[in-house]
Design an enzyme around this catalytic site. Structure first.
Site, PDB file in Angstrom:
ATOM      1  N   LYS A   9       1.072  -1.073  -0.055  1.00 40.86           N
ATOM      2  CA  LYS A   9       0.190  -0.025  -0.172  1.00 40.86           C
ATOM      3  C   LYS A   9       0.985   1.065   0.142  1.00 40.86           C
ATOM      4  O   LYS A   9       2.102   0.864   0.232  1.00 40.86           O
ATOM      5  CB  LYS A   9      -1.332  -0.215   0.974  1.00 40.86           C
ATOM      6  CG  LYS A   9      -2.288  -0.748   1.244  1.00 40.86           C
ATOM      7  CD  LYS A   9      -3.201  -1.479   2.371  1.00 40.86           C
ATOM      8  CE  LYS A   9      -3.902  -2.918   1.895  1.00 40.86           C
ATOM      9  NZ  LYS A   9      -4.750  -2.811   3.299  1.00 40.86           N
ATOM     10  N   TYR A  49     -11.478  -2.814  -3.844  1.00 37.51           N
ATOM     11  CA  TYR A  49     -12.868  -3.439  -2.798  1.00 37.51           C
ATOM     12  C   TYR A  49     -13.983  -3.177  -2.574  1.00 37.51           C
ATOM     13  O   TYR A  49     -14.874  -2.618  -1.463  1.00 37.51           O
ATOM     14  CB  TYR A  49     -11.985  -1.649  -1.269  1.00 37.51           C
ATOM     15  CG  TYR A  49     -10.508  -1.629  -0.935  1.00 37.51           C
ATOM     16  CD1 TYR A  49     -10.260  -3.639  -0.174  1.00 37.51           C
ATOM     17  CD2 TYR A  49      -9.356  -1.534  -0.811  1.00 37.51           C
ATOM     18  CE1 TYR A  49      -8.793  -3.442   0.673  1.00 37.51           C
ATOM     19  CE2 TYR A  49      -8.533  -1.672  -0.273  1.00 37.51           C
ATOM     20  CZ  TYR A  49      -8.089  -2.530   0.395  1.00 37.51           C
ATOM     21  OH  TYR A  49      -6.998  -3.091   0.595  1.00 37.51           O
ATOM     22  N   ASN A 112      -1.806  -0.423   7.045  1.00 37.31           N
ATOM     23  CA  ASN A 112      -1.489  -1.505   7.499  1.00 37.31           C
ATOM     24  C   ASN A 112      -0.896  -1.842   6.426  1.00 37.31           C
ATOM     25  O   ASN A 112      -0.683  -3.220   6.096  1.00 37.31           O
ATOM     26  CB  ASN A 112      -2.594  -2.380   7.975  1.00 37.31           C
ATOM     27  CG  ASN A 112      -3.625  -2.145   6.965  1.00 37.31           C
ATOM     28  OD1 ASN A 112      -3.167  -1.941   5.740  1.00 37.31           O
ATOM     29  ND2 ASN A 112      -4.476  -3.711   7.218  1.00 37.31           N
ATOM     30  N   HIS A 115      -1.965  -5.507   0.664  1.00 38.61           N
ATOM     31  CA  HIS A 115      -2.687  -6.202   1.271  1.00 38.61           C
ATOM     32  C   HIS A 115      -2.648  -7.526   1.141  1.00 38.61           C
ATOM     33  O   HIS A 115      -1.445  -8.060  -0.010  1.00 38.61           O
ATOM     34  CB  HIS A 115      -3.935  -5.443   0.301  1.00 38.61           C
ATOM     35  CG  HIS A 115      -4.725  -6.157  -1.219  1.00 38.61           C
ATOM     36  ND1 HIS A 115      -6.098  -7.218  -0.036  1.00 38.61           N
ATOM     37  CD2 HIS A 115      -4.598  -7.035  -1.841  1.00 38.61           C
ATOM     38  CE1 HIS A 115      -6.942  -7.176  -1.007  1.00 38.61           C
ATOM     39  NE2 HIS A 115      -5.659  -7.703  -1.681  1.00 38.61           N
ATOM     40  N   GLU A 126      -8.481 -10.433  -8.227  1.00 41.03           N
ATOM     41  CA  GLU A 126      -8.350  -9.171  -8.477  1.00 41.03           C
ATOM     42  C   GLU A 126      -6.773  -9.478  -8.789  1.00 41.03           C
ATOM     43  O   GLU A 126      -6.661  -7.993  -9.585  1.00 41.03           O
ATOM     44  CB  GLU A 126      -7.300  -9.271  -6.923  1.00 41.03           C
ATOM     45  CG  GLU A 126      -8.704  -9.091  -5.960  1.00 41.03           C
ATOM     46  CD  GLU A 126      -8.121  -9.174  -4.187  1.00 41.03           C
ATOM     47  OE1 GLU A 126      -7.010  -9.842  -4.000  1.00 41.03           O
ATOM     48  OE2 GLU A 126      -9.215  -9.475  -3.186  1.00 41.03           O
TER      49      GLU A 126
HETATM   50  P1  GTP Z   1      -6.741  -6.140   2.992  1.00 39.99           P
HETATM   51  O1  GTP Z   1      -5.446  -6.916   2.639  1.00 39.99           O
HETATM   52  O2  GTP Z   1      -7.006  -4.928   2.946  1.00 39.99           O
HETATM   53  O3  GTP Z   1      -8.277  -6.704   1.932  1.00 39.99           O
HETATM   54  O4  GTP Z   1      -7.171  -6.186   4.544  1.00 39.99           O
HETATM   55  P2  GTP Z   1      -7.907  -7.479   5.016  1.00 39.99           P
HETATM   56  O5  GTP Z   1      -8.666  -8.281   4.263  1.00 39.99           O
HETATM   57  O6  GTP Z   1      -7.057  -8.089   6.778  1.00 39.99           O
HETATM   58  O7  GTP Z   1      -9.278  -6.517   5.497  1.00 39.99           O
HETATM   59  P3  GTP Z   1      -9.802  -6.347   4.942  1.00 39.99           P
HETATM   60  O8  GTP Z   1     -10.517  -6.968   3.517  1.00 39.99           O
HETATM   61  O9  GTP Z   1     -12.057  -6.172   5.614  1.00 39.99           O
HETATM   62  O10 GTP Z   1      -9.847  -4.975   4.203  1.00 39.99           O
HETATM   63  C1  GTP Z   1      -9.828  -3.671   3.783  1.00 39.99           C
HETATM   64  C2  GTP Z   1      -8.666  -3.098   4.274  1.00 39.99           C
HETATM   65  O11 GTP Z   1      -9.983  -1.346   5.101  1.00 39.99           O
HETATM   66  C3  GTP Z   1      -7.735  -2.898   5.712  1.00 39.99           C
HETATM   67  O12 GTP Z   1      -6.783  -3.955   5.386  1.00 39.99           O
HETATM   68  C4  GTP Z   1      -7.491  -1.336   6.316  1.00 39.99           C
HETATM   69  O13 GTP Z   1      -6.725  -0.866   5.766  1.00 39.99           O
HETATM   70  C5  GTP Z   1      -8.781  -0.785   5.851  1.00 39.99           C
HETATM   71  N1  GTP Z   1     -10.479  -1.356   6.968  1.00 39.99           N
HETATM   72  C6  GTP Z   1     -10.840  -1.902   7.247  1.00 39.99           C
HETATM   73  N2  GTP Z   1     -11.399  -2.224   8.543  1.00 39.99           N
HETATM   74  C7  GTP Z   1     -11.039  -0.917   9.062  1.00 39.99           C
HETATM   75  C8  GTP Z   1     -11.165   0.087  10.225  1.00 39.99           C
HETATM   76  O14 GTP Z   1     -12.285   0.110  11.145  1.00 39.99           O
HETATM   77  N3  GTP Z   1     -11.049   1.317  10.263  1.00 39.99           N
HETATM   78  C9  GTP Z   1      -9.909   1.678   9.232  1.00 39.99           C
HETATM   79  N4  GTP Z   1      -9.765   2.937   9.037  1.00 39.99           N
HETATM   80  N5  GTP Z   1      -9.628   0.767   7.722  1.00 39.99           N
HETATM   81  C10 GTP Z   1     -10.452  -0.574   8.422  1.00 39.99           C
HETATM   82 MG    MG Z   2      -9.390  -8.214   2.422  1.00 37.68          MG
END
Ligand code: GTP
Ligand code: MG
Length: 148
Positions: A9, A49, A112, A115, A126
């Site tokens: 990212k 997303y 974080n 991805h 993807e």
């Molecule tokens: P990705 O690998 O990035 O897809 O992450 P993930 O699969 O572990 O989590 P998810 O797909 O549920 O969420 C995608 C991204 O959205 C996360 O990696 C975070 O950067 C962001 N995100 C998810 N939950 C939160 C939240 O509660 N607050 C904020 N600020 N960002 C969030």
């Molecule tokens: Mg995810």
């Protein structure tokens, strides 16, 4: 064998973690089959997303992801999707184990740094979204030393 979409990212790029993240996947034994630096548009990121549309953090997530270039990659190997997620660590870095990428380099869920696809089906979606031009084919000579 299985393929996964891994993305560094904008914060990971800005913090100089590109080499470190690539190194972990390389040394684990995965085969790199696609790699590029992309400054994605909000429209493209909304497709990536799409499942999160409607969440309160969605607008902030798109803005963060569009704030600079990302490194888009495809890695192939044994159980690549699940193993990739284990290597990244939990979504919230505060819950990520040390030894994972997020557990070693991140603190905040909104920053974080990486991805990883969450299922084989989403990985293929993807890969098509980020690499519509297709993927290079080559023989990974190390593979015979990594897999039985
Ligand atoms: P990705 O690998 O990035 O897809 O992450 P993930 O699969 O572990 O989590 P998810 O797909 O549920 O969420 C995608 C991204 O959205 C996360 O990696 C975070 O950067 C962001 N995100 C998810 N939950 C939160 C939240 O509660 N607050 C904020 N600020 N960002 C969030
Ligand atoms: Mg995810």
């Amino acid at each position: 064998s299985e393929r996964t979409y891994i993305m560094i990212k904008p914060d990971g790029v800005q913090r100089g973690l590109v080499g470190e993240i690539i190194k972990r996947f390389e040394t684990r034994g995965f085969k790199l089959i696609a790699l590029k630096l992309v400054h994605a548009t909000p429209e493209h990121l909304e497709k990536h997303y799409a499942d999160l549309k409607g969440k309160g953090f969605f607008p902030g997530l798109i803005k963060y992801m569009a704030s600079g270039p990302v490194v888009a990659m495809v890695w192939q190997g044994l159980d690549a999707v699940k193993t990739g997620r284990v290597m990244l660590g939990a979504t919230n870095p505060l819950a990520s184990s040390p030894g994972t990428i997020r557990g070693d380099y991140a603190l905040s869920v909104g920053r974080n740094i990486c991805h990883g696809s969450d299922s084989v089906e989403n990985a293929e979606k993807e890969i098509s979204l980020w690499f519509p031009e297709g993927i290079v084919q080559y023989t990974h000579n190390q593979a015979i030393w990594v897999f039985e």
